[in-house]
Design an enzyme around this catalytic site. Sequence first.
Site, PDB file in Angstrom:
ATOM      1  N   GLY A 122     -14.371   6.222  11.270  1.00  0.00           N
ATOM      2  CA  GLY A 122     -13.029   6.112  10.710  1.00  0.00           C
ATOM      3  C   GLY A 122     -12.189   7.304  11.160  1.00  0.00           C
ATOM      4  CB  SER A 189     -16.494   6.475  15.978  1.00  0.00           C
ATOM      5  OG  SER A 189     -15.134   6.235  16.202  1.00  0.00           O
ATOM      6  CD1 TRP A 190     -15.046  10.222  10.318  1.00  0.00           C
ATOM      7  CD2 TRP A 190     -13.789  11.703  11.425  1.00  0.00           C
ATOM      8  NE1 TRP A 190     -14.901  11.323   9.515  1.00  0.00           N
ATOM      9  CE2 TRP A 190     -14.128  12.240  10.165  1.00  0.00           C
ATOM     10  CE3 TRP A 190     -13.010  12.448  12.304  1.00  0.00           C
ATOM     11  CZ2 TRP A 190     -13.705  13.501   9.763  1.00  0.00           C
ATOM     12  CZ3 TRP A 190     -12.581  13.717  11.901  1.00  0.00           C
ATOM     13  CH2 TRP A 190     -12.935  14.238  10.636  1.00  0.00           C
ATOM     14  CG  ASP A 345     -16.031   3.872  23.223  1.00  0.00           C
ATOM     15  OD1 ASP A 345     -14.951   3.462  22.774  1.00  0.00           O
ATOM     16  OD2 ASP A 345     -16.867   4.516  22.569  1.00  0.00           O
ATOM     17  CG  HIS A 373     -16.029   2.558  19.661  1.00  0.00           C
ATOM     18  ND1 HIS A 373     -16.113   3.903  19.952  1.00  0.00           N
ATOM     19  CD2 HIS A 373     -15.790   2.482  18.320  1.00  0.00           C
ATOM     20  CE1 HIS A 373     -15.916   4.613  18.852  1.00  0.00           C
ATOM     21  NE2 HIS A 373     -15.738   3.777  17.844  1.00  0.00           N
TER      22      HIS A 373
END
Length: 400
Positions: A122, A189-190, A345, A373
């Site tokens: 996120g 990711s985050w 990605d 991703h």
Amino acid sequence: MNYCCCCSRSPISVKPLHHHQVSLSSSSFFLPSFSISFSERRNLRFDCLNTRNSSPQQFCTTSTTMAESSYSPVEEFLYRKELYGEIEPYSSGHLKVSDLHTIYWEQSGNPSGHPVLFLHGGPGGGTSPSNRRFFDPEFYRIVLFDQRGAGKSTPHACLEHNTTWDLIDDIEKLREHLGIPEWQVFGGSWGSTLALAYSQSHPDKVTGIVLRGIFLLRKKELDWFYEGGAAAIYPDAWEPFRDLIPENERNCFISAYSKRLNSEDLETQYTAARAWTKWEMMTAHLHPNEENIKRGDDDKFSLAFARIENHYFINKGFLPSESFLLDNVGKIRHIKTTIVQGRYDVCCPMMSAWDLHKAWPEAELKVVADAGHSANEPGIAAELVAANEKLKYALKTTGA
């Protein structure tokens, strides 16, 4: 000639050579080395490791595409790549981390196992039951939690007192609450951003790191995804995201969406949140994933996902500089780490994983040739499981 142990595929030629020393973590152990041609191994996946045993002895082959780089014949026989089965938490709860925020946490797997912390993406994405499946439940004590404002944490979608440094403090409070002296950290990711920031803040509490879809929160990364770069690949997904914003505000979409996501009108917030979330969900897989895209229709999920992401991005991740995470790699250089990156990605382009690997060559980089991703893409999931397996065997070998 040896045949696959669980299917009737064509035989492959496996030639035992000699005993070869393989270094894992700070210790070494001996395993037979194998010779296998590139044409034979390129579409092989070695899944059927019997992980109940302390040493790997069994394997089988099924069809998939292997990671592009860092290939080791011994390692491909050694580490399981198949997701573990679904499991339920053995404990869960809510921890009050401030006067305002309470975070949801859960534990699954082996209560006496090696602790591993899962950090969701996120920010604002929250956790899901499938996140538990990357880890051997007989070896790992698996800890998941929803970051401030996300998932089951409260207040929902709250931006107040919600920064990277607040989350790092929350992780430490959760570690102490659960009585864990140190743990392995896993984030994509985050979650990779937060994993790096946390590990650099508390390197003495981290036994190993697995990262996926690297996001360093630099301006060029945000510009790529939110200011028109990725639109060159996904113009059909981009136009609904773009068209919500009047032409006179399109000089900065992150700012334009911030205005709407923080509107006093709740329906304006929901409309912007759905558009923001669908843009990311439509680009997160190499091949379209309808189930993932439908998450953009969930107003509760979308509101937290979009508002919190936008809040962090407009504030540049609350980092002192955009090179902060790269500049502080020296603090964690000694920690055994694997980076898994999809070649295609679009959300977090490979340039960031490459920059991190150049700054941190000791970290192993696995580039998955046919993936985007999402952690749930087959090639990505396989390499994530294998990375955890590698750390597991290193811990078993050292007796940690």
